[in-house]
Scaffold this motif. Structure first.
Motif, short mmCIF file in Angstrom:
data_model
loop_
_atom_site.label_atom_id
_atom_site.label_comp_id
_atom_site.label_asym_id
_atom_site.label_seq_id
_atom_site.Cartn_x
_atom_site.Cartn_y
_atom_site.Cartn_z
N MET A 44 -57.45 -26.69 -45.35
CA MET A 44 -57.95 -27.92 -45.97
C MET A 44 -59.46 -28.00 -45.80
O MET A 44 -60.03 -27.44 -44.87
CB MET A 44 -57.29 -29.14 -45.31
N ASN A 45 -60.11 -28.71 -46.71
CA ASN A 45 -61.55 -28.86 -46.65
C ASN A 45 -62.00 -29.53 -45.37
O ASN A 45 -61.24 -30.22 -44.70
CB ASN A 45 -62.04 -29.71 -47.83
N ASN A 46 -63.29 -29.37 -45.04
CA ASN A 46 -63.86 -30.14 -43.96
C ASN A 46 -63.73 -31.61 -44.28
O ASN A 46 -63.71 -32.02 -45.44
CB ASN A 46 -65.33 -29.77 -43.76
N LEU A 47 -63.70 -32.45 -43.22
CA LEU A 47 -63.38 -33.86 -43.42
C LEU A 47 -64.35 -34.55 -44.38
O LEU A 47 -63.95 -35.39 -45.17
CB LEU A 47 -63.37 -34.59 -42.08
N HIS A 48 -65.64 -34.18 -44.34
CA HIS A 48 -66.59 -34.90 -45.18
C HIS A 48 -66.36 -34.65 -46.65
O HIS A 48 -66.92 -35.34 -47.50
CB HIS A 48 -68.03 -34.52 -44.79
N LYS A 49 -65.52 -33.65 -46.98
CA LYS A 49 -65.19 -33.38 -48.38
C LYS A 49 -63.79 -33.86 -48.73
O LYS A 49 -63.36 -33.75 -49.87
CB LYS A 49 -65.30 -31.89 -48.66
N GLN A 50 -63.04 -34.36 -47.77
CA GLN A 50 -61.68 -34.82 -48.02
C GLN A 50 -61.67 -36.18 -48.70
O GLN A 50 -62.56 -37.01 -48.51
CB GLN A 50 -60.90 -34.94 -46.71
N THR A 51 -60.62 -36.41 -49.47
CA THR A 51 -60.35 -37.74 -50.02
C THR A 51 -59.03 -38.24 -49.44
O THR A 51 -58.01 -37.56 -49.54
CB THR A 51 -60.27 -37.70 -51.55
N TRP A 52 -59.08 -39.41 -48.83
CA TRP A 52 -57.90 -40.04 -48.24
C TRP A 52 -57.44 -41.17 -49.15
O TRP A 52 -58.23 -42.03 -49.54
CB TRP A 52 -58.23 -40.60 -46.86
N LEU A 53 -56.16 -41.20 -49.45
CA LEU A 53 -55.54 -42.30 -50.21
C LEU A 53 -54.60 -43.02 -49.25
O LEU A 53 -53.64 -42.43 -48.76
CB LEU A 53 -54.80 -41.75 -51.43
N ILE A 54 -54.88 -44.29 -49.01
CA ILE A 54 -54.17 -45.04 -47.97
C ILE A 54 -53.55 -46.29 -48.56
O ILE A 54 -54.23 -47.09 -49.21
CB ILE A 54 -55.14 -45.42 -46.83
N THR A 55 -52.26 -46.49 -48.33
CA THR A 55 -51.59 -47.71 -48.79
C THR A 55 -51.54 -48.72 -47.64
O THR A 55 -51.56 -48.36 -46.47
CB THR A 55 -50.17 -47.42 -49.29
N GLY A 56 -51.47 -49.99 -48.02
CA GLY A 56 -51.39 -51.04 -47.01
C GLY A 56 -52.62 -51.08 -46.12
O GLY A 56 -52.51 -51.19 -44.90
N ALA A 57 -53.81 -51.00 -46.73
CA ALA A 57 -55.05 -50.84 -45.97
C ALA A 57 -55.77 -52.15 -45.69
O ALA A 57 -56.86 -52.14 -45.12
CB ALA A 57 -55.99 -49.89 -46.70
N THR A 58 -55.19 -53.27 -46.07
CA THR A 58 -55.89 -54.54 -45.90
C THR A 58 -56.03 -54.95 -44.44
O THR A 58 -57.01 -55.59 -44.06
CB THR A 58 -55.14 -55.65 -46.66
N ARG A 59 -55.07 -54.55 -43.62
CA ARG A 59 -55.10 -54.96 -42.21
C ARG A 59 -54.31 -53.97 -41.38
O ARG A 59 -53.73 -53.01 -41.89
CB ARG A 59 -54.50 -56.37 -42.05
N GLY A 60 -54.29 -54.20 -40.07
CA GLY A 60 -53.45 -53.42 -39.17
C GLY A 60 -53.78 -51.95 -39.15
O GLY A 60 -54.93 -51.53 -39.22
N LEU A 61 -52.72 -51.14 -39.06
CA LEU A 61 -52.89 -49.70 -38.95
C LEU A 61 -53.62 -49.13 -40.17
O LEU A 61 -54.49 -48.26 -40.04
CB LEU A 61 -51.54 -49.00 -38.79
N GLY A 62 -53.27 -49.60 -41.36
CA GLY A 62 -53.88 -49.08 -42.57
C GLY A 62 -55.38 -49.29 -42.60
O GLY A 62 -56.15 -48.39 -42.97
N PHE A 63 -55.81 -50.47 -42.20
CA PHE A 63 -57.26 -50.77 -42.16
C PHE A 63 -57.96 -49.88 -41.16
O PHE A 63 -59.04 -49.34 -41.44
CB PHE A 63 -57.48 -52.24 -41.80
N GLN A 64 -57.37 -49.70 -39.98
CA GLN A 64 -58.01 -48.88 -38.95
C GLN A 64 -58.04 -47.40 -39.32
O GLN A 64 -59.01 -46.69 -39.00
CB GLN A 64 -57.31 -49.09 -37.61
N ILE A 65 -57.01 -46.92 -40.00
CA ILE A 65 -57.00 -45.53 -40.46
C ILE A 65 -58.10 -45.33 -41.50
O ILE A 65 -58.86 -44.35 -41.45
CB ILE A 65 -55.62 -45.15 -41.03
N ALA A 66 -58.19 -46.25 -42.45
CA ALA A 66 -59.24 -46.17 -43.46
C ALA A 66 -60.63 -46.22 -42.84
O ALA A 66 -61.52 -45.45 -43.22
CB ALA A 66 -59.07 -47.30 -44.49
N SER A 67 -60.81 -47.10 -41.88
CA SER A 67 -62.11 -47.25 -41.21
C SER A 67 -62.49 -45.98 -40.47
O SER A 67 -63.66 -45.55 -40.50
CB SER A 67 -62.08 -48.44 -40.25
#
Length: 281
Positions: A1-24
């Motif tokens: 897989m690419n280095n992280l700075h080239k990755q694209t993450w698609l995250i569901t349920g990102a408004t709060r909780g675990l999803g928000f922290q993963i996105a952050s």
């Protein structure tokens, strides 16, 4: 897989909780992030506007909408490298006290919504010949809890699906990791998120009240740190080999270890009986 700075993450349920922290955590590490939630304005309220962030409204029960946001994400960033299936809620309550409609709603979001996300993203990952899918399960995906029969059954389904899917897509360089959090200090047990049974049955009255009160008393008292989980998933995503299952939290290790031990004990204890079902020519 690419280095992280080239990755694209698609995250569901990102408004709060675990999803928000993963996105952050992914944003902090330099990844492109597509953060989705059912209310676009709430996403805008919690995220700062940055070049490598795309906020999209998404209900994971809406398949046409899933397809649109997946295509939008790919068009914006040119790849989808990490899918985080986090959207979901907890349907608690004793089995007989949960209506069939509530059972269906639990599976529609926690299981079928997750499957629909995978179905939409996998063609892009297959074309890339790389990808990582994080399916957020729970310790309740490997062992049962009182007052959680519906929630646990949905998470068990997620784990069976994920383990089988991992075998099917490994040939394309795609990994599937089942994340099994213990008790984390999120809004999971808040009134705005958790749901309890609504059918009152006299035989269960005192038992149900005690269990519901016990769950409510744990709200915002959990030991797990959502921010650290987000950082952990970013760290794992950068490794050349990822686990099939990732326990999150010392309590998860204890619960899952006990469950695995109990299963092995049953297997050993009843092995002679099990062998009686073989055809002996």
């Amino acid at each position: 897989m690419n280095n992280l700075h080239k990755q694209t993450w698609l995250i569901t349920g990102a408004t709060r909780g675990l999803g928000f922290q993963i996105a952050s955590a992914a944003l902090l590490a330099g990844a492109n992030v597509v953060a989705t939630g059912r209310d676009l304005q709430k996403l805008k309220d919690v995220f700062d506007d940055t070049e490598n962030l795309l906020l999209l409204e998404l209900d994971v029960c809406d398949e046409p909408q899933i397809q649109r946001i997946t295509e939008t994400a790919f068009k914006k960033f040119g790849s989808i490298d990490v899918l985080v299936n986090n959207a979901g809620f907890g349907q608690l309550g004793l089995f007989e006290e949960v209506t069939p409609e509530k059972v269906k709603a639990q599976f529609d979001t926690n299981v079928f919504g997750l499957m629909s996300m995978c179905r939409s993203v996998l063609p892009f990952m297959r074309k890339q010949r790389s990808g990582l899918i994080y399916n957020i399960s729970s310790i309740g995906g490997s062992l049962g809890f009182e007052n959680s029969s519906i929630y646990c059954s949905a998470k068990f389904a997620v784990e069976g699906f994920s383990e089988s899917l991992a075998l099917e897509v490994k040939q394309f360089g795609i990994d599937v990791t089942i994340v099994q959090p213990g008790f984390f200090r999120t809004d999971f047990l808040d009134q705005s998120s958790v749901k309890f049974g609504t059918i009152a049955i006299d035989d269960y009255a005192q038992y149900a009240k005690a269990l519901n009160d016990a769950y409510r008393s744990q709200n915002q008292q959990q030991a797990g740190d959502p921010k650290k989980l987000g950082q952990l998933l970013v760290e794992i995503a950068q490794k050349p080999a990822r686990p099939m299952r990732l326990a999150a939290g010392s309590d998860a290790i204890e619960y899952l270890g006990t469950a695995n031990s109990n299963r092995q004990n049953d297997l050993n204890k009843w092995a002679d009986y099990s062998r009686k079902t073989d055809i002996n020519d």
